[in-house]
Scaffold this motif. Structure first.
Motif, PDB file in Angstrom:
ATOM      1  N   GLU A 245       1.528 -16.345  -2.870  1.00  0.00           N
ATOM      2  CA  GLU A 245       2.626 -15.596  -3.781  1.00  0.00           C
ATOM      3  C   GLU A 245       1.427 -14.295  -4.215  1.00  0.00           C
ATOM      4  O   GLU A 245       0.664 -14.442  -4.508  1.00  0.00           O
ATOM      5  N   VAL A 246       1.961 -13.228  -3.684  1.00  0.00           N
ATOM      6  CA  VAL A 246       0.957 -11.748  -3.667  1.00  0.00           C
ATOM      7  C   VAL A 246       1.414 -11.283  -4.972  1.00  0.00           C
ATOM      8  O   VAL A 246       0.614 -10.775  -5.862  1.00  0.00           O
ATOM      9  N   LEU A 247       2.510 -10.771  -5.371  1.00  0.00           N
ATOM     10  CA  LEU A 247       3.342 -10.213  -6.655  1.00  0.00           C
ATOM     11  C   LEU A 247       3.945 -11.331  -7.190  1.00  0.00           C
ATOM     12  O   LEU A 247       4.737 -11.825  -6.612  1.00  0.00           O
TER      13      LEU A 247
ATOM     14  N   PRO B 264      -8.864  -5.608  -6.691  1.00  0.00           N
ATOM     15  CA  PRO B 264      -9.835  -6.296  -5.589  1.00  0.00           C
ATOM     16  C   PRO B 264      -9.245  -6.479  -4.345  1.00  0.00           C
ATOM     17  O   PRO B 264      -7.927  -6.393  -4.443  1.00  0.00           O
ATOM     18  N   SER B 265      -9.771  -6.418  -3.312  1.00  0.00           N
ATOM     19  CA  SER B 265      -9.205  -6.373  -2.000  1.00  0.00           C
ATOM     20  C   SER B 265      -8.422  -7.699  -1.987  1.00  0.00           C
ATOM     21  O   SER B 265      -8.900  -8.659  -2.519  1.00  0.00           O
ATOM     22  N   GLY B 266      -7.252  -7.848  -1.255  1.00  0.00           N
ATOM     23  CA  GLY B 266      -6.464  -8.921  -1.418  1.00  0.00           C
ATOM     24  C   GLY B 266      -5.595  -8.978  -2.561  1.00  0.00           C
ATOM     25  O   GLY B 266      -4.687 -10.131  -2.617  1.00  0.00           O
ATOM     26  N   SER B 267      -5.801  -8.280  -3.504  1.00  0.00           N
ATOM     27  CA  SER B 267      -4.797  -8.512  -4.583  1.00  0.00           C
ATOM     28  C   SER B 267      -3.393  -7.952  -4.405  1.00  0.00           C
ATOM     29  O   SER B 267      -2.487  -8.374  -5.521  1.00  0.00           O
ATOM     30  N   GLY B 268      -3.069  -7.145  -3.567  1.00  0.00           N
ATOM     31  CA  GLY B 268      -1.665  -7.073  -3.244  1.00  0.00           C
ATOM     32  C   GLY B 268      -1.522  -5.486  -3.535  1.00  0.00           C
ATOM     33  O   GLY B 268      -0.056  -4.970  -3.363  1.00  0.00           O
ATOM     34  N   LYS B 269      -2.340  -4.470  -3.446  1.00  0.00           N
ATOM     35  CA  LYS B 269      -1.995  -3.070  -3.456  1.00  0.00           C
ATOM     36  C   LYS B 269      -1.202  -2.816  -2.368  1.00  0.00           C
ATOM     37  O   LYS B 269      -0.355  -1.691  -2.653  1.00  0.00           O
ATOM     38  N   THR B 270      -1.781  -2.887  -1.237  1.00  0.00           N
ATOM     39  CA  THR B 270      -0.838  -2.469   0.083  1.00  0.00           C
ATOM     40  C   THR B 270       0.616  -3.162  -0.117  1.00  0.00           C
ATOM     41  O   THR B 270       1.508  -2.299   0.362  1.00  0.00           O
TER      42      THR B 270
HETATM   43  N1  LIG Z   1       1.989  -9.316   6.668  1.00  0.00           N
HETATM   44  C1  LIG Z   1       1.352 -10.234   6.094  1.00  0.00           C
HETATM   45  N2  LIG Z   1       1.420 -11.602   6.220  1.00  0.00           N
HETATM   46  C2  LIG Z   1       0.624 -12.427   5.837  1.00  0.00           C
HETATM   47  N3  LIG Z   1      -0.022 -12.234   4.485  1.00  0.00           N
HETATM   48  C3  LIG Z   1      -0.171 -10.970   4.248  1.00  0.00           C
HETATM   49  C4  LIG Z   1       0.672  -9.853   4.931  1.00  0.00           C
HETATM   50  N4  LIG Z   1       0.048  -8.806   4.421  1.00  0.00           N
HETATM   51  C5  LIG Z   1      -0.784  -9.257   3.340  1.00  0.00           C
HETATM   52  N5  LIG Z   1      -1.003 -10.436   3.326  1.00  0.00           N
HETATM   53  C6  LIG Z   1      -1.797 -11.140   2.542  1.00  0.00           C
HETATM   54  O1  LIG Z   1      -1.430 -10.737   1.211  1.00  0.00           O
HETATM   55  C7  LIG Z   1      -2.655 -10.533   0.101  1.00  0.00           C
HETATM   56  C8  LIG Z   1      -2.521  -9.038  -0.312  1.00  0.00           C
HETATM   57  O2  LIG Z   1      -2.948  -8.281   0.790  1.00  0.00           O
HETATM   58  P1  LIG Z   1      -2.884  -6.736   0.610  1.00  0.00           P
HETATM   59  O3  LIG Z   1      -1.693  -6.362  -0.208  1.00  0.00           O
HETATM   60  O4  LIG Z   1      -3.192  -6.088   1.760  1.00  0.00           O
HETATM   61  O5  LIG Z   1      -4.047  -6.529  -0.554  1.00  0.00           O
HETATM   62  P2  LIG Z   1      -4.950  -5.232  -1.069  1.00  0.00           P
HETATM   63  O6  LIG Z   1      -4.270  -4.037  -0.363  1.00  0.00           O
HETATM   64  O7  LIG Z   1      -4.834  -5.316  -2.343  1.00  0.00           O
HETATM   65  O8  LIG Z   1      -6.132  -5.512  -0.365  1.00  0.00           O
HETATM   66  C9  LIG Z   1      -3.857 -10.985   1.046  1.00  0.00           C
HETATM   67  O9  LIG Z   1      -4.125 -12.089   0.885  1.00  0.00           O
HETATM   68  C10 LIG Z   1      -3.460 -10.692   2.552  1.00  0.00           C
HETATM   69  O10 LIG Z   1      -4.133 -11.486   3.368  1.00  0.00           O
END
Ligand SMILES: Nc1ncnc2c1ncn2[C@@H]1O[C@H](COP(=O)(O)OP(=O)(O)O)[C@@H](O)[C@H]1O
Ligand SMILES: [Mg+2]
Length: 228
Positions: A25-27, A45-51
């Protein structure tokens, strides 16, 4: 379903937004309200779900649950056609490395969103966008550009459709301080000029400090760090 302009003047409204990849669960019940024309930094932090959040707002990822309205469109109930139009006309994205298409020159990269909308690219508009970011050679190839020029071309491409919402994913992450400052100034000036709403994810406190407010994304939800 199109909602039209909101009475409360919000350009972005997320309520109880949940988004996961598999069982990750990201968000997690994320809430966010951004008034039209506001410039917001998102740290975390990296991996927190910004993208992931930016992709949800862009209409690229459908959340598992919750409400998302962006620029007058309810993204959860919107048809595929309405979402495609949203991505073409109402929102634009700028990425960390600009992501220009290497086989197109600068002017062709900048006019691409207009071509994708099926419109005849208005040369004046493309020229105006290039001038706004200070790029003088429309025929240059992406491989010939510096990092700062690449980002400025990416900003011009994002602005050419005059989007209501500009989503920037670590747009200065690959730039030195001087180029970073130039790109941030461009983003802010452009957003102010067109009354666009700007969301910028960044790890750089100097970039965040230039925005009206800063949010921290952590453990799946946002908390306000600073508000002007
Ligand atoms: N398409 C995807 N499939 C599986 N996991 C994903 C995908 N996109 C992102 N994640 C996971 O979701 C989490 C958040 O990623 P991301 O939104 O890229 O974070 P941020 O941009 O803050 O670094 C990470 O653990 C990443 O590995
Ligand atoms: Mg990211």
């Amino acid at each position: 379903m199109a909602l039209g302009p909101r009475d409360d003047g919000l350009a972005i409204l997320c309520r109880a937004l949940c988004c996961s990849f598999g069982d990750h669960e990201v968000l997690n019940s994320l809430d966010l309200a951004v008034p039209a024309g506001r410039c917001v930094a998102m740290m975390g932090p990296s991996g927190s779900g910004k993208t992931t959040l930016l992709h949800v707002l862009a209409g690229l990822i459908t959340p598992d649950s919750g409400d998302v309205e962006v620029a007058g469109l309810d993204l959860v109930s919107a048809s595929a056609r309405a979402l495609a139009r949203h991505r073409r006309e109402r929102v634009s994205m700028v990425f960390q490395f600009g992501e220009l298409l290497p086989e197109l020159n600068v002017a062709e990269n900048v006019s691409l969103p207009l071509r994708l909308s099926g419109k005849r690219p208005d040369e004046g508009r493309v020229q105006g966008a290039l001038e706004a970011v200070g790029l003088r050679d429309p025929g240059a190839w992406p491989a010939q550009l510096s990092g700062g020029e690449t980002q400025r071309a990416a900003v011009a491409r994002a602005l050419v459709t005059r989007p209501a919402v500009l989503l920037c994913d670590e747009p200065t992450g690959s730039l030195d301080a001087a180029n970073s400052e130039q790109v941030v100034r461009l983003l802010l000036e452009s957003a102010h000029q067109s009354a666009a709403t700007l969301i910028v994810s960044t790890h750089d406190p100097a970039v965040a400090a230039r925005m009206d407010e800063t949010w921290l994304l952590n453990d799946g939800s946002l908390r306000s760090l600073r508000c002007r």
